[in-house]
Design a protein around this motif. Structure first.
Motif, PDB file in Angstrom:
ATOM      1  N   PHE A 345      55.075  53.673  19.954  1.00 55.51           N
ATOM      2  CA  PHE A 345      53.981  54.278  20.505  1.00 55.51           C
ATOM      3  C   PHE A 345      53.384  53.451  21.841  1.00 55.51           C
ATOM      4  CE2 PHE A 345      53.285  57.195  16.780  1.00 55.51           C
ATOM      5  CZ  PHE A 345      54.057  58.121  17.265  1.00 55.51           C
ATOM      6  N   GLY A 346      53.038  52.245  21.204  1.00 58.28           N
ATOM      7  CA  GLY A 346      52.370  51.477  22.331  1.00 58.28           C
ATOM      8  C   GLY A 346      53.217  51.263  23.715  1.00 58.28           C
ATOM      9  N   LEU A 347      54.462  51.202  23.721  1.00 57.05           N
ATOM     10  CA  LEU A 347      55.266  51.074  24.767  1.00 57.05           C
ATOM     11  C   LEU A 347      55.054  52.243  25.700  1.00 57.05           C
ATOM     12  CD1 LEU A 347      57.497  49.649  26.389  1.00 57.05           C
ATOM     13  CD2 LEU A 347      59.215  50.993  25.134  1.00 57.05           C
ATOM     14  N   PHE A 348      55.191  53.557  25.109  1.00 55.92           N
ATOM     15  CA  PHE A 348      55.375  54.588  25.790  1.00 55.92           C
ATOM     16  C   PHE A 348      53.903  54.882  26.390  1.00 55.92           C
ATOM     17  CE2 PHE A 348      58.973  55.508  23.073  1.00 55.92           C
ATOM     18  CZ  PHE A 348      59.849  55.525  24.027  1.00 55.92           C
ATOM     19  N   ILE A 349      52.767  54.661  25.466  1.00 59.93           N
ATOM     20  CA  ILE A 349      51.498  54.984  26.033  1.00 59.93           C
ATOM     21  C   ILE A 349      51.094  53.760  27.246  1.00 59.93           C
ATOM     22  CG2 ILE A 349      49.006  55.053  25.552  1.00 59.93           C
ATOM     23  CD1 ILE A 349      49.790  56.059  22.730  1.00 59.93           C
ATOM     24  N   ALA A 350      51.484  52.576  27.039  1.00 59.34           N
ATOM     25  CA  ALA A 350      51.329  51.562  27.894  1.00 59.34           C
ATOM     26  C   ALA A 350      51.903  52.084  29.311  1.00 59.34           C
ATOM     27  CB  ALA A 350      51.662  50.055  27.445  1.00 59.34           C
ATOM     28  N   PHE A 351      53.152  52.342  29.032  1.00 61.32           N
ATOM     29  CA  PHE A 351      53.911  52.840  30.361  1.00 61.32           C
ATOM     30  C   PHE A 351      53.041  53.898  30.852  1.00 61.32           C
ATOM     31  CE2 PHE A 351      58.402  51.215  29.553  1.00 61.32           C
ATOM     32  CZ  PHE A 351      58.133  50.102  30.033  1.00 61.32           C
ATOM     33  N   THR A 352      52.679  54.953  30.200  1.00 58.71           N
ATOM     34  CA  THR A 352      51.903  56.005  30.787  1.00 58.71           C
ATOM     35  C   THR A 352      50.726  55.687  31.586  1.00 58.71           C
ATOM     36  OG1 THR A 352      52.610  57.537  28.874  1.00 58.71           O
ATOM     37  CG2 THR A 352      50.784  58.059  30.323  1.00 58.71           C
ATOM     38  N   ILE A 353      49.852  54.718  31.041  1.00 65.09           N
ATOM     39  CA  ILE A 353      48.789  54.081  31.676  1.00 65.09           C
ATOM     40  C   ILE A 353      49.192  53.280  33.113  1.00 65.09           C
ATOM     41  CG2 ILE A 353      46.895  52.453  31.507  1.00 65.09           C
ATOM     42  CD1 ILE A 353      46.932  52.933  28.492  1.00 65.09           C
ATOM     43  N   ILE A 354      50.256  52.726  32.900  1.00 66.02           N
ATOM     44  CA  ILE A 354      50.632  52.294  34.156  1.00 66.02           C
ATOM     45  C   ILE A 354      51.259  53.292  35.109  1.00 66.02           C
ATOM     46  CG2 ILE A 354      52.593  50.635  35.292  1.00 66.02           C
ATOM     47  CD1 ILE A 354      52.547  49.115  32.727  1.00 66.02           C
ATOM     48  N   VAL A 355      51.805  54.215  34.774  1.00 63.95           N
ATOM     49  CA  VAL A 355      52.073  55.160  35.757  1.00 63.95           C
ATOM     50  C   VAL A 355      51.078  56.123  36.291  1.00 63.95           C
ATOM     51  CG1 VAL A 355      53.545  57.385  35.793  1.00 63.95           C
ATOM     52  CG2 VAL A 355      54.445  55.633  34.864  1.00 63.95           C
ATOM     53  N   LEU A 356      50.023  56.141  35.480  1.00 63.38           N
ATOM     54  CA  LEU A 356      48.786  56.802  36.003  1.00 63.38           C
ATOM     55  C   LEU A 356      48.109  56.010  36.932  1.00 63.38           C
ATOM     56  CD1 LEU A 356      46.983  57.792  32.575  1.00 63.38           C
ATOM     57  CD2 LEU A 356      47.239  59.390  34.788  1.00 63.38           C
ATOM     58  N   SER A 357      48.195  54.541  36.877  1.00 66.43           N
ATOM     59  CA  SER A 357      47.788  53.752  37.988  1.00 66.43           C
ATOM     60  C   SER A 357      48.404  53.953  39.168  1.00 66.43           C
ATOM     61  CB  SER A 357      47.717  52.125  37.399  1.00 66.43           C
ATOM     62  OG  SER A 357      47.077  51.847  36.264  1.00 66.43           O
ATOM     63  N   MET A 358      49.860  54.064  39.133  1.00 69.08           N
ATOM     64  CA  MET A 358      50.736  54.272  40.159  1.00 69.08           C
ATOM     65  C   MET A 358      50.331  55.435  40.944  1.00 69.08           C
ATOM     66  SD  MET A 358      54.100  52.707  38.299  1.00 69.08           S
ATOM     67  CE  MET A 358      55.264  53.279  39.478  1.00 69.08           C
ATOM     68  N   LEU A 359      49.998  56.547  40.071  1.00 65.31           N
ATOM     69  CA  LEU A 359      49.854  57.812  40.833  1.00 65.31           C
ATOM     70  C   LEU A 359      48.481  57.888  41.406  1.00 65.31           C
ATOM     71  CD1 LEU A 359      50.496  60.762  41.001  1.00 65.31           C
ATOM     72  CD2 LEU A 359      49.419  61.273  38.863  1.00 65.31           C
ATOM     73  N   TYR A 360      47.380  57.024  40.996  1.00 60.27           N
ATOM     74  CA  TYR A 360      46.269  56.842  41.547  1.00 60.27           C
ATOM     75  C   TYR A 360      46.445  56.154  43.030  1.00 60.27           C
ATOM     76  CZ  TYR A 360      41.706  55.269  42.859  1.00 60.27           C
ATOM     77  OH  TYR A 360      40.401  54.760  43.422  1.00 60.27           O
ATOM     78  N   LEU A 361      47.282  55.112  43.024  1.00 62.85           N
ATOM     79  CA  LEU A 361      47.842  54.595  44.413  1.00 62.85           C
ATOM     80  C   LEU A 361      48.268  55.412  45.445  1.00 62.85           C
ATOM     81  CD1 LEU A 361      48.968  50.891  43.384  1.00 62.85           C
ATOM     82  CD2 LEU A 361      47.020  51.584  44.305  1.00 62.85           C
ATOM     83  N   HIS A 362      49.288  56.260  44.622  1.00 65.59           N
ATOM     84  CA  HIS A 362      49.846  57.053  45.715  1.00 65.59           C
ATOM     85  C   HIS A 362      48.989  58.196  46.146  1.00 65.59           C
ATOM     86  CE1 HIS A 362      53.441  59.095  47.372  1.00 65.59           C
ATOM     87  NE2 HIS A 362      52.958  60.112  46.901  1.00 65.59           N
ATOM     88  N   THR A 363      47.946  58.700  45.583  1.00 70.67           N
ATOM     89  CA  THR A 363      46.927  59.576  45.947  1.00 70.67           C
ATOM     90  C   THR A 363      46.064  58.999  47.032  1.00 70.67           C
ATOM     91  OG1 THR A 363      45.455  59.119  44.108  1.00 70.67           O
ATOM     92  CG2 THR A 363      46.756  61.013  43.855  1.00 70.67           C
ATOM     93  N   ILE A 364      45.717  57.586  46.904  1.00 68.84           N
ATOM     94  CA  ILE A 364      44.922  57.132  47.915  1.00 68.84           C
ATOM     95  C   ILE A 364      45.882  56.941  49.328  1.00 68.84           C
ATOM     96  CG2 ILE A 364      44.303  54.760  48.477  1.00 68.84           C
ATOM     97  CD1 ILE A 364      43.273  54.222  45.701  1.00 68.84           C
TER      98      ILE A 364
END
Length: 571
Positions: A345-364
């Motif tokens: 669980f930790g791996l996938f949720i951690a990856f999800t948080i990282i991808v959220l950060s990447m998505l935020y960067l892309h929106t910027i």
């Protein structure tokens, strides 16, 4: 122009709403999973068990196979059942083991996994995880013995042990279904995101590497989720158990390279090649040193990815790049989740948080691109006006009309030629004023008409030559025309012969180049003309059509004046 602007605003609004939708889905599922699984120890124990029991883990079950390859093994595992909170549902037994075997509870057969090898009959491998229902009359409180009798003809060298677990039989079957429902929702979000970004990359005029990388990362993460939980969909024989784990490892390896690479590109990180080389070398070293330790290898891959990403994001935050601090916070949050939760669980949720950060960067970045595009639309409108003004400015019209009167009075026939050349130049100028790119032949015709007009106005001979022109090429409107105007203005009229303008074209693998050579004696420049109106117009047009993928140079040479425009391929 208003229609184009409205279409652009509509396009931007749709894309913005889609980004919000994606971020909402990611945030919702991440928050929900965090709430559900904060106290998890194992992925199938996210709810409190209603069975309390003890298993004799001190027994060593690693050497139960014996020395003979086809020998039948027999393993007794002592368990003690202390409490059952809900006796209305049957007691279940989960067995994790390799081989083909029969399972006995207190010497009563409760089920089989595959078929054991017998004389003249090959082994039919069982699966690694199986569930069995314990008869209610045998599920009383107290001590019991779980017995496994079977064969394991494959993968004997791994010395894998045997684990048993007691739980409600209903919960044993229901837990994987609930887990899969959450993971399928998460996987679906990543699949939609990957498809969208692939389409965005394919249909975009600017082929941004970050867009392609983000799409690939989302697709790989979708595949990682599917491969990780495919064991709940299909029966995987124990002989193929490690194939899935190898695929998980290689997917994690790829993600561990692409995520830091994405952050490097987004934050304009220096020494990208060096860091990518060190990252790749570290991951290969981990793979070699921990070969066949699949879970450990994946964990170390993730740790190296996290550490590299943190270095890049911290550097960006120190340079005060927008989004850098958000990514640092997201990485710390992912580390906290991964630390307090079970690895799966930790791996996938951690990856999800990282991808959220990447998505935020892309929106910027997308917002910055949209703003630049909006500014380019305004610039395009201004350039259209500048292009028209270039040929209707008062002194140009006054001087041209004065010369026209003289020619009509002195030579009506040549005056008619003068009028037609002037009309043709205005017609071409009017037809190209709204275009960002025009065929090179149309640009050459504009230059030839202008030279014809100026030969009447100044009574100077102007000659035009061209070399290796590719008729299929396009060019921003009136930039060669502007170079010709500068050549006419800054060249001294010859006592004999003509002022010659020679346009040549060359094309290489990485760029194409236009060269305009003015063969004439240059006037002495009173001031630097490199920042003049004409050069500003040329640079603005090049920037509008090619971004930063161009270079412009104009300087005096022995023969006269040389102007070079080089346009680089977008790679």
């Amino acid at each position: 122009m208003q229609t184009a602007q409205r279409a652009f605003e509509m396009h931007f609004a749709i894309r913005y709403l889609f980004y919000l939708y994606l971020m909402y889905r990611f945030f919702f599922f991440t928050a929900f999973l965090l709430l559900m699984f904060t106290s998890c120890k194992q992925y199938n124990e996210y709810v409190k068990s209603d069975v309390t029991y003890y298993t004799d883990d001190d027994n060593d079950h690693h050497d139960y196979l014996g020395e003979s390859e086809d020998s039948v093994f027999k393993v007794n595992i002592e368990v003690e059942l202390f409490k059952r909170e809900n006796t209305s549902t049957p007691l279940g037994l989960q067995v994790n083991a390799f081989g083909a075997f029969d399972v006995y509870w207190d010497n009563v057969l409760v089920g089989s996994n595959g078929k054991m090898a017998k004389s003249g009959q090959a082994e039919i491998p069982g699966t690694e995880t199986t569930y069995y229902q314990i008869p209610e009359k045998l599920a009383n409180i107290g001590k019991h013995v779980v017995t496994l009798v079977g064969t394991q003809l494959e993968l004997q060298e791994v010395k894998r042990g045997i684990d048993v677990k007691l739980e409600s039989f209903l919960r044993l079957h229901r837990a994987p279904l609930i887990v899969m429902s959450y993971m399928n929702l998460m996987a679906g979000a990543f699949l939609i995101a990957s498809i969208y970004y692939f389409f965005l990359y394919i249909n975009s005029t600017r082929k941004e590497t970050t867009v392609l990388l983000f799409g690939i990362i989302c697709l790989l993460f979708f595949c990682l989720l599917i491969i990780e939980y495919v064991k709940f969909y299909i029966d995987i024989p124990y002989t193929q158990f490690y194939i899935r784990m190898k695929i998980v490892g290689w997917l994690t390896f790829a993600i561990s390279i692409l995520v830091p690479w994405y952050f490097m590109l987004q934050f304009d990180f220096e020494k990208k090649r060096l860091f990518l080389f060190l990252l790749f070398t570290s991951l290969i070293a981990i793979y070699i040193l921990n070969y066949n330790h699949y879970d450990l290898t994946a964990i170390l891959f993730s740790d190296v990815m996290w550490l590299t990403s943190m270095v890049i994001a911290s550097n960006a935050a120190a340079r005060k790049i927008k989004g850098g601090l958000i990514v640092v916070v997201g990485l710390f949050a992912s580390a906290a989740v991964n630390y307090f939760m079970f690895y799966d669980f930790g791996l996938f949720i951690a990856f999800t948080i990282i991808v959220l950060s990447m998505l935020y960067l892309h929106t910027i970045r997308t917002k910055a691109i949209e703003e630049a595009h909006n500014a380019s639309l305004l610039l395009s409108s201004r350039l259209q006006l500048e292009l028209i003004k270039k040929n209707i400015q008062p002194h140009f019209l006054r001087n041209t009309l004065t010369s026209l009167i003289d020619w009509v009075e002195e030579s009506p026939q040549q005056g008619v030629v003068f009028i037609r050349a002037l009309a043709d130049e205005f017609d071409i100028m009017n037809s190209i004023s709204e275009d960002a790119l025009i065929p090179i032949r149309q640009e050459i015709e504009l230059c030839q008409k202008h030279l014809q007009v100026m030969s009447f106005r100044k009574e100077v001979c102007y000659d035009w030559k061209e070399e290796s022109i590719d008729e299929n090429e396009n060019i921003p409107p009136a930039i060669v025309h502007t170079i010709i105007e500068n050549g006419i203005t800054h060249s001294m009229p010859p006592k004999q012969g003509c002022i010659c303008f020679c346009l040549s074209f060359t094309k290489e693998d990485s760029y194409k180049q236009y060269t305009v050579l003015t063969l004439a004696k240059n006037r002495k420049a009173k001031k630097d003309s490199s920042n003049g109106t004409g050069f500003k117009y040329i640079k603005a047009r090049l920037n509008e059509s090619y971004g930063n993928n161009w270079s412009f140079d104009s300087h005096a040479v022995e023969e006269g004046w040389l102007t070079t425009i080089k346009i680089f391929d977008k790679r």
